[in-house]
Design a protein around this motif. Structure first.
Motif, short mmCIF file in Angstrom:
data_model
loop_
_atom_site.label_atom_id
_atom_site.label_comp_id
_atom_site.label_asym_id
_atom_site.label_seq_id
_atom_site.Cartn_x
_atom_site.Cartn_y
_atom_site.Cartn_z
N PHE A 59 -49.92 28.42 3.19
CA PHE A 59 -49.33 29.29 2.19
C PHE A 59 -49.82 28.97 0.78
CE2 PHE A 59 -46.36 29.50 5.69
CZ PHE A 59 -45.98 30.83 5.70
N LEU A 60 -50.49 27.83 0.62
CA LEU A 60 -50.86 27.41 -0.73
C LEU A 60 -52.36 27.62 -0.98
CD1 LEU A 60 -48.76 24.13 -1.04
CD2 LEU A 60 -48.15 26.46 -1.68
N ASP A 61 -52.71 27.67 -2.27
CA ASP A 61 -54.11 27.84 -2.62
C ASP A 61 -54.87 26.52 -2.39
OD1 ASP A 61 -53.32 26.23 -4.70
OD2 ASP A 61 -53.90 27.60 -6.29
N GLY A 62 -56.15 26.52 -2.69
CA GLY A 62 -56.99 25.36 -2.40
C GLY A 62 -56.55 24.09 -3.10
N ASP A 63 -55.90 24.24 -4.26
CA ASP A 63 -55.42 23.06 -5.00
C ASP A 63 -53.99 22.69 -4.63
OD1 ASP A 63 -57.82 22.94 -6.37
OD2 ASP A 63 -57.11 24.29 -7.95
N ASN A 64 -53.40 23.42 -3.66
CA ASN A 64 -51.99 23.21 -3.32
C ASN A 64 -51.10 23.36 -4.55
OD1 ASN A 64 -52.51 22.83 -0.63
ND2 ASN A 64 -52.51 20.60 -0.76
N PHE A 65 -51.46 24.29 -5.41
CA PHE A 65 -50.71 24.44 -6.66
C PHE A 65 -49.85 25.71 -6.62
CE2 PHE A 65 -50.03 25.19 -11.17
CZ PHE A 65 -49.72 23.91 -11.60
N TYR A 66 -50.47 26.82 -6.27
CA TYR A 66 -49.75 28.09 -6.18
C TYR A 66 -49.61 28.53 -4.73
CZ TYR A 66 -50.58 28.75 -11.18
OH TYR A 66 -50.61 28.60 -12.53
N ILE A 67 -48.57 29.33 -4.49
CA ILE A 67 -48.48 30.06 -3.23
C ILE A 67 -49.51 31.19 -3.32
CG2 ILE A 67 -47.00 31.51 -1.79
CD1 ILE A 67 -44.61 29.95 -3.21
N MET A 68 -50.27 31.40 -2.26
CA MET A 68 -51.30 32.43 -2.32
C MET A 68 -51.16 33.42 -1.17
SD MET A 68 -55.41 31.98 -2.53
CE MET A 68 -55.75 31.88 -0.79
N CYS A 69 -51.31 34.69 -1.47
CA CYS A 69 -51.36 35.70 -0.43
C CYS A 69 -52.80 35.82 0.05
CB CYS A 69 -50.85 37.05 -0.94
SG CYS A 69 -50.97 38.33 0.33
N SER A 70 -53.00 35.69 1.34
CA SER A 70 -54.37 35.70 1.88
C SER A 70 -54.99 37.09 1.88
CB SER A 70 -54.37 35.12 3.29
OG SER A 70 -53.56 35.91 4.13
N SER A 71 -54.17 38.15 1.74
CA SER A 71 -54.73 39.50 1.82
C SER A 71 -55.56 39.85 0.60
CB SER A 71 -53.63 40.54 2.00
OG SER A 71 -53.03 40.40 3.26
N HIS A 72 -55.00 39.69 -0.59
CA HIS A 72 -55.71 40.07 -1.82
C HIS A 72 -55.65 38.99 -2.88
CE1 HIS A 72 -54.24 43.88 0.11
NE2 HIS A 72 -55.54 44.04 0.15
N GLY A 73 -55.29 37.79 -2.50
CA GLY A 73 -55.39 36.66 -3.41
C GLY A 73 -54.32 36.55 -4.49
N ALA A 74 -53.20 37.24 -4.34
CA ALA A 74 -52.12 37.09 -5.33
C ALA A 74 -51.65 35.64 -5.35
CB ALA A 74 -50.96 38.03 -5.00
N LEU A 75 -51.34 35.15 -6.56
CA LEU A 75 -50.84 33.78 -6.72
C LEU A 75 -49.41 33.82 -7.24
CD1 LEU A 75 -53.96 32.13 -8.42
CD2 LEU A 75 -53.30 32.03 -6.01
N PHE A 76 -48.57 32.97 -6.66
CA PHE A 76 -47.15 32.93 -6.99
C PHE A 76 -46.76 31.52 -7.40
CE2 PHE A 76 -47.97 36.05 -3.72
CZ PHE A 76 -47.27 37.17 -4.14
N GLN A 77 -45.89 31.41 -8.38
CA GLN A 77 -45.38 30.10 -8.78
C GLN A 77 -44.40 29.60 -7.74
OE1 GLN A 77 -45.45 30.57 -13.61
NE2 GLN A 77 -43.53 31.02 -12.58
N PRO A 78 -44.59 28.38 -7.21
CA PRO A 78 -43.66 27.88 -6.20
C PRO A 78 -42.22 27.81 -6.69
CG PRO A 78 -45.65 26.58 -6.17
CD PRO A 78 -45.75 27.48 -7.38
N GLU A 79 -42.02 27.51 -7.96
CA GLU A 79 -40.65 27.26 -8.41
C GLU A 79 -39.78 28.51 -8.47
OE1 GLU A 79 -43.43 26.77 -10.08
OE2 GLU A 79 -43.20 27.12 -12.24
N ASP A 80 -40.38 29.68 -8.74
CA ASP A 80 -39.56 30.89 -8.85
C ASP A 80 -40.15 32.11 -8.15
OD1 ASP A 80 -41.64 31.47 -10.52
OD2 ASP A 80 -40.44 31.57 -12.35
N GLY A 81 -41.28 31.92 -7.47
CA GLY A 81 -41.86 33.02 -6.70
C GLY A 81 -42.49 34.12 -7.53
#
Ligand code: FES
Length: 115
Positions: A59-81
């Motif tokens: 569920f996380l991006d390559g840096d394990n920093f953001y939640i990432m959607c694999s379909s189109h690359g949207a990035l989400f902040q883990p703390e508040d989505g």
């Protein structure tokens, strides 16, 4: 005041800086742990309503920093989505309330009842 009556998992089942998906009653969730936060979200991208991960528990991006959607690359902040990049920028993942009791992530079983 919600009643947290359904154990989802033991808190140690999720490694730090990672996430884990669950399916209960046909509803997909994932727990994310990063820094000192733990959050639970529905596994549904606000862009198209599809699951976020492209392989199990990724569920996380390559840096394990953001939640990432694999379909189109949207990035989400883990703390508040909050989506901070991508086609659904400004929208949020749906957070699910929980409580940690005796190291178990407890949810309200009412969220498992599909409407
Ligand atoms: S479906 Fe998630 S970014 Fe498009």
């Amino acid at each position: 005041m919600p009643h947290y009556n359904h154990a989802l998992c033991h808190i140690d089942e999720i490694e730090h800086e990672s996430a884990k998906g669950f399916e209960l009653n046909g509803i997909n969730f994932f727990v994310v742990k990063r820094d000192n936060i733990t959050r639970l979200y529905l596994n549904s991208c606000p862009h198209l309503g599809v699951p976020l991960e492209h392989e199990e528990d990724k569920f996380l991006d390559g840096d394990n920093f953001y939640i990432m959607c694999s379909s189109h690359g949207a990035l989400f902040q883990p703390e508040d989505g909050l989506c901070i990049y991508g086609p659904c920028q400004g929208q949020r993942l749906s957070a699910v309330d929980f409580e940690i009791v005796d190291q178990q992530i407890m949810i309200n079983s009412a969220v498992l009842t599909s409407s």
